[in-house]
Write a protein that holds these residues in place. Sequence first.
Motif, short mmCIF file in Angstrom:
data_model
loop_
_atom_site.label_atom_id
_atom_site.label_comp_id
_atom_site.label_asym_id
_atom_site.label_seq_id
_atom_site.Cartn_x
_atom_site.Cartn_y
_atom_site.Cartn_z
N ARG A 159 -1.69 46.95 92.68
CA ARG A 159 -1.48 47.27 91.32
C ARG A 159 -2.17 48.68 90.93
NH1 ARG A 159 -4.88 42.11 91.29
NH2 ARG A 159 -7.12 42.73 91.22
N VAL A 160 -3.36 49.11 91.73
CA VAL A 160 -3.75 50.32 91.46
C VAL A 160 -2.93 51.36 92.08
CG1 VAL A 160 -5.83 51.88 92.23
CG2 VAL A 160 -6.05 49.30 91.61
N ALA A 161 -2.18 51.40 93.07
CA ALA A 161 -1.29 52.22 93.52
C ALA A 161 -0.10 52.31 92.48
CB ALA A 161 -0.56 51.73 94.81
N PHE A 162 0.20 51.12 91.92
CA PHE A 162 1.31 51.36 90.86
C PHE A 162 0.75 52.20 89.78
CE2 PHE A 162 3.17 49.87 86.65
CZ PHE A 162 4.53 49.93 87.29
N ALA A 163 -0.42 51.73 89.30
CA ALA A 163 -1.04 52.47 88.02
C ALA A 163 -1.18 53.91 88.24
CB ALA A 163 -2.26 51.85 87.84
N ASP A 164 -1.49 54.33 89.58
CA ASP A 164 -1.56 55.73 89.76
C ASP A 164 -0.25 56.59 89.93
OD1 ASP A 164 -4.43 55.67 90.03
OD2 ASP A 164 -4.50 55.50 92.07
N ASN A 165 0.73 55.86 90.14
CA ASN A 165 2.11 56.43 90.40
C ASN A 165 3.30 55.61 90.47
OD1 ASN A 165 4.17 58.38 90.99
ND2 ASN A 165 3.51 58.54 93.26
N HIS A 166 4.03 55.65 89.63
CA HIS A 166 5.21 54.70 89.60
C HIS A 166 6.49 55.13 88.85
CE1 HIS A 166 2.90 53.38 85.80
NE2 HIS A 166 4.10 53.40 85.31
N LEU A 167 7.60 54.45 89.07
CA LEU A 167 8.81 54.96 88.53
C LEU A 167 8.77 54.56 87.07
CD1 LEU A 167 11.21 54.16 91.26
CD2 LEU A 167 10.48 56.46 90.53
N GLN A 168 8.96 55.47 86.06
CA GLN A 168 8.85 55.13 84.70
C GLN A 168 9.90 53.91 84.36
OE1 GLN A 168 9.73 58.22 81.90
NE2 GLN A 168 8.42 57.20 80.36
N VAL B 229 17.77 40.25 103.50
CA VAL B 229 17.44 41.53 102.56
C VAL B 229 18.71 42.24 102.30
CG1 VAL B 229 15.96 43.44 102.24
CG2 VAL B 229 15.04 41.31 103.40
N PRO B 230 19.31 42.55 101.18
CA PRO B 230 20.32 43.27 101.05
C PRO B 230 20.16 44.65 101.30
CG PRO B 230 19.53 42.63 98.85
CD PRO B 230 18.60 41.87 99.87
N GLU B 231 21.12 45.48 101.28
CA GLU B 231 21.17 46.80 101.67
C GLU B 231 20.39 47.54 100.38
OE1 GLU B 231 23.83 50.70 102.48
OE2 GLU B 231 24.62 48.92 102.89
N SER B 232 19.46 48.46 100.52
CA SER B 232 18.96 49.21 99.47
C SER B 232 19.92 49.83 98.50
CB SER B 232 17.74 50.01 99.71
OG SER B 232 16.57 49.50 100.60
N VAL B 233 19.86 49.79 97.16
CA VAL B 233 20.39 50.48 96.34
C VAL B 233 20.10 51.85 96.49
CG1 VAL B 233 20.60 48.80 94.73
CG2 VAL B 233 18.76 50.14 94.43
N ASP B 234 21.09 52.93 96.20
CA ASP B 234 20.72 54.27 96.37
C ASP B 234 19.96 54.94 95.21
OD1 ASP B 234 22.58 54.93 94.30
OD2 ASP B 234 24.31 55.21 95.82
N ALA B 235 19.38 56.00 95.20
CA ALA B 235 18.68 56.70 94.35
C ALA B 235 19.32 56.61 93.13
CB ALA B 235 18.30 58.01 94.96
N GLU B 236 20.62 57.20 93.20
CA GLU B 236 21.36 57.33 91.75
C GLU B 236 21.48 55.99 90.99
OE1 GLU B 236 25.69 59.11 89.98
OE2 GLU B 236 25.24 59.13 92.38
N GLU B 237 21.74 54.91 91.61
CA GLU B 237 21.86 53.61 91.18
C GLU B 237 20.49 52.96 90.71
OE1 GLU B 237 23.25 49.88 89.63
OE2 GLU B 237 24.35 52.02 89.97
N LEU B 238 19.58 53.43 91.36
CA LEU B 238 18.12 52.79 91.12
C LEU B 238 17.81 53.63 89.76
CD1 LEU B 238 15.39 51.34 91.55
CD2 LEU B 238 14.75 53.11 92.96
N GLY B 239 18.15 54.77 89.90
CA GLY B 239 17.61 55.68 88.52
C GLY B 239 18.66 55.31 87.37
N ARG B 240 19.77 54.58 87.37
CA ARG B 240 20.73 54.31 86.60
C ARG B 240 19.90 53.00 85.98
NH1 ARG B 240 23.46 50.60 84.96
NH2 ARG B 240 23.38 49.61 86.67
N ARG B 241 19.57 52.20 86.85
CA ARG B 241 19.06 50.84 86.40
C ARG B 241 17.51 51.08 85.59
NH1 ARG B 241 19.96 46.73 91.64
NH2 ARG B 241 22.24 47.24 91.66
N ALA C 46 13.80 57.05 94.56
CA ALA C 46 14.55 57.63 93.39
C ALA C 46 14.04 59.25 93.08
CB ALA C 46 14.20 56.87 92.18
N PRO C 47 13.95 60.08 93.79
CA PRO C 47 13.16 61.28 93.72
C PRO C 47 13.45 61.95 92.34
CG PRO C 47 15.04 61.43 95.42
CD PRO C 47 14.95 60.06 95.04
N ASP C 48 15.02 61.71 91.67
CA ASP C 48 14.97 62.40 90.46
C ASP C 48 14.72 61.79 89.24
OD1 ASP C 48 16.42 64.39 91.66
OD2 ASP C 48 18.47 63.43 91.93
#
Length: 454
Positions: free
Chosen positions: A276-285, A251-263, A348-350
Amino acid sequence: MDVVVIETPQLGDRSYLVHDGTVALVIDPQRDIDRVEAAATAAGVRITHVAETHLHNDYVTGGLVLALKHGADYLVNADDHVSFSRVPVTDGQVLHIGRLSVRVVATPGHTHTHLSYVVRDETHDGGTEAVFSGGSLLYGSVGRTDLVSPHDTAALAHEQYASVRRLASQTSPDAALYPTHGFGSFCSIGPASHQETSTISEQTASNHALTDANEDHFVAELLANITAYPSYYTHMSPLNAAGVGPASLDVPESVDAEELGRRLKAGEWVVDLRHRVAFADNHLQGSVSFEYGRGDNFTSYIGWVIPWNQPLTLLGPADEVEQAIRDLERIGIESPDTAVGPEPGALAPDSQRTSYPHGDWSLLAKERAPHDVVLDVRRPEEFEASHVGGALNMPVYELLGRMAELPEARTWVHCATGYRASIAASLLDRAGRNVVLIDARFKDAAGAGIETVP
């Protein structure tokens, strides 16, 4: 002789470790060879031979890497055009592996160069044989014949009919049958059985390839049952012919929040593994839902839906990310990036978060408006058998390429269980569509007052 079964339910396949207590033959190993090695260690045997029944279309083999690592002979059909050194084998050839006698039988049909292996313990005259049939004779049916070329499909179906009969005639009735495919694999076709074990005599009495005396009727029936198969299959046989290196399961090191947001903003594929229900209720756009751990659909559908060879980031809990990496390596999707954590907002809090509604059939019955669309993302043959009145059918694996065909209206998405619908709903949401996920079994629709036809 002892046979150890190594199951890969995620792909509907089995690999086998066959040994005499000292040395072992491995047949059709998956790319994550550590499972085979663990089985060999547990049995206290040395792997001296690795055999392929065919150049696989549904997974990347671990055969070459396993053979090289253990200094084992790698048995591959002499007629297969490959880019690596192997021990070429041909029809009728007999190999001796410790106490085991291994007879090679040509069984074309699933591919032109398909082989089966008939194994017997030489110290027991007349002892029970084991037949390793790959994608030839399966439990209840045979391997599909349309994976090589559309032009070869009918001819290979005729060859499949002849091959399985030849194989059955050349083995003892009480021989145990060990196919590679047929346990949920898209490589099987026809009325495959859900049984876990079988023998040649059982298949002779029940398998339509052996009970149908009319070859043309059998072929027509087989061709009529051909359905779509995952798009990633196109890439498997060429990879296997070229020879693929070891799987990378770390498992590679997690990408940081800024990079995840960029992607996410760039429209890269960020795959959320949560329920799938957890995703429907709240997910990163911009992320998409491929729920991990419910059933065995993840590998096939992610390889089928997401365009091949695209950058991929897996988002989810550490254990699911680790297992998903293993699954993806099996089909040649290598070294995906990761964002590990239980809650996507913290990763990715931002980045913007979003949601869409979900419910069962009663929600549709209560809230469906006249211009709403009911989208059935099951396979066409499922839709033809029964569907919601007025529904549109667009299989989930076609949705990305056909989304423009859908009306700009609120879209209620369903499948047979909710799994494929959740993938489709996330794709529609990613595209900015107004979507509702029907997280329910299709067979419960009529009971909720939904009109179904026929």
